[in-house]
Write a protein that holds these residues in place. Structure first.
Motif, mmCIF file in Angstrom:
data_model
loop_
_atom_site.group_PDB
_atom_site.id
_atom_site.type_symbol
_atom_site.label_atom_id
_atom_site.label_comp_id
_atom_site.label_asym_id
_atom_site.label_seq_id
_atom_site.Cartn_x
_atom_site.Cartn_y
_atom_site.Cartn_z
ATOM 1 N N ASN A 121 0.494 4.723 10.877
ATOM 2 C CA ASN A 121 -0.161 4.557 9.575
ATOM 3 C C ASN A 121 -1.599 4.129 9.859
ATOM 4 O O ASN A 121 -1.951 2.954 9.774
ATOM 5 N N ILE A 122 -2.420 5.115 10.213
ATOM 6 C CA ILE A 122 -3.777 4.854 10.688
ATOM 7 C C ILE A 122 -4.721 5.876 10.041
ATOM 8 O O ILE A 122 -4.339 6.575 9.109
ATOM 9 N N SER A 123 -5.936 5.966 10.517
ATOM 10 C CA SER A 123 -6.901 6.882 9.922
ATOM 11 C C SER A 123 -6.576 8.328 10.281
ATOM 12 O O SER A 123 -5.891 8.611 11.273
ATOM 13 N N SER A 153 0.651 8.748 8.550
ATOM 14 C CA SER A 153 0.098 8.449 7.231
ATOM 15 C C SER A 153 -1.204 7.675 7.416
ATOM 16 O O SER A 153 -1.667 7.471 8.537
ATOM 17 N N GLY A 154 -1.785 7.272 6.278
ATOM 18 C CA GLY A 154 -3.040 6.544 6.325
ATOM 19 C C GLY A 154 -4.200 7.345 5.767
ATOM 20 O O GLY A 154 -5.355 6.929 5.885
ATOM 21 N N HIS A 164 0.836 -1.195 0.000
ATOM 22 C CA HIS A 164 0.000 0.000 0.000
ATOM 23 C C HIS A 164 0.877 1.254 0.000
ATOM 24 O O HIS A 164 1.917 1.307 0.656
ATOM 25 N N PRO A 165 0.469 2.296 -0.749
ATOM 26 C CA PRO A 165 1.278 3.522 -0.821
ATOM 27 C C PRO A 165 1.614 4.129 0.535
ATOM 28 O O PRO A 165 2.724 4.635 0.732
ATOM 29 N N THR A 166 0.678 4.093 1.500
ATOM 30 C CA THR A 166 0.984 4.695 2.800
ATOM 31 C C THR A 166 2.074 3.932 3.528
ATOM 32 O O THR A 166 2.910 4.532 4.216
#
Length: 233
Positions: A177-179, A198-199, A93-95
């Motif tokens: 890397n979460i919401s 990120s995320g 995944h990009p994030t």
């Protein structure tokens, strides 16, 4: 279908509705007929059970290589091996890729992985020299996956189950890397001079209390931001 094929079945969108398909033998086809009063079958070519592997390809991000166990990493790469059959997130995944790149640009120190999922970021950080590495998640399966993946990769990661609002351990670097909503709630719980977040989509611009924005990178419409704790007046 869940009762007939607890090991799983396929859902396919068709113009006339959703088609449910089970990969089975003659006995399974008979169960379908008996339960639904009708079904159609077709032979599938050999090797179908392994074709899902084609969708899990390794990625190379700087010094790091992230891929499944059936692929061979380059000799010079730091390899993070993750089995997507049991993982909750891989390096594709990009994030995740953005976070992996950001970690390589920081001085290795103590690190906290908030929302560790399969443990990709924690394992990569340990390989890059960060220590100690603490991985946190609110889901027990993620903690189990992180511990197992860390064991397979031969690194030490302290994986812990946490509640969604408790105070987090103090570290030099935190990666999350979460919401977007969860990222913006972190400052009230976090004690880390540097935060890699990120995320969320690149259109979002998080503003974190007590932190100053230091850098941003984007990939395929997603963003990763680096924040530094603001100097106290």
């Amino acid at each position: 279908m869940v009762e007939l094929f607890p090991e799983g079945f396929e859902e396919v969108d068709r113009p006339e509705g959703v088609e449910l398909a089970a990969y089975t033998d003659a006995a399974g086809e008979e169960r379908l007929w008996a339960f639904f009063g009708g079904a159609r079958g077709a032979d599938v070519e050999g090797g179908w059970e392994d074709k899902w592997r084609a969708f899990h390809r390794p990625v190379r991000i700087g010094r790091l290589w992230v891929g499944p166990p059936w692929e061979s990493p380059p000799a010079a790469a730091l390899a993070v091996v993750v089995d997507p059959g049991r993982a909750f997130g891989t390096g594709s995944h990009p994030t995740t890729q953005l976070c992996l790149q950001a970690l390589q640009e920081l001085e290795p120190r103590s690190l906290l992985d908030v929302g560790c999922g399969s443990g990709v970021l924690s394992i990569a950080a340990a390989l890059l020299g960060f220590e100690p590495v603490v991985a946190l998640d609110i889901e027990e399966p993620s903690i189990e996956a992180t511990r197992e993946n860390a064991r397979v990769n031969g690194v030490t990661v302290d994986a812990r189950l946490v509640a969604g609002d408790e105070r987090l351990p103090a570290v030099a670097v935190a990666v999350a890397n979460i919401s977007l909503e969860s990222v913006q709630a972190l400052p009230a719980r976090l004690d880390a001079p540097t935060l890699v977040a990120s995320g969320y989509f690149a259109s979002a611009e998080p503003r974190l209390d007590g932190y100053e924005h230091a850098a941003r990178a984007t990939l395929d419409g997603w963003a990763c931001d680096v924040y530094r704790r603001a100097a106290r007046p």
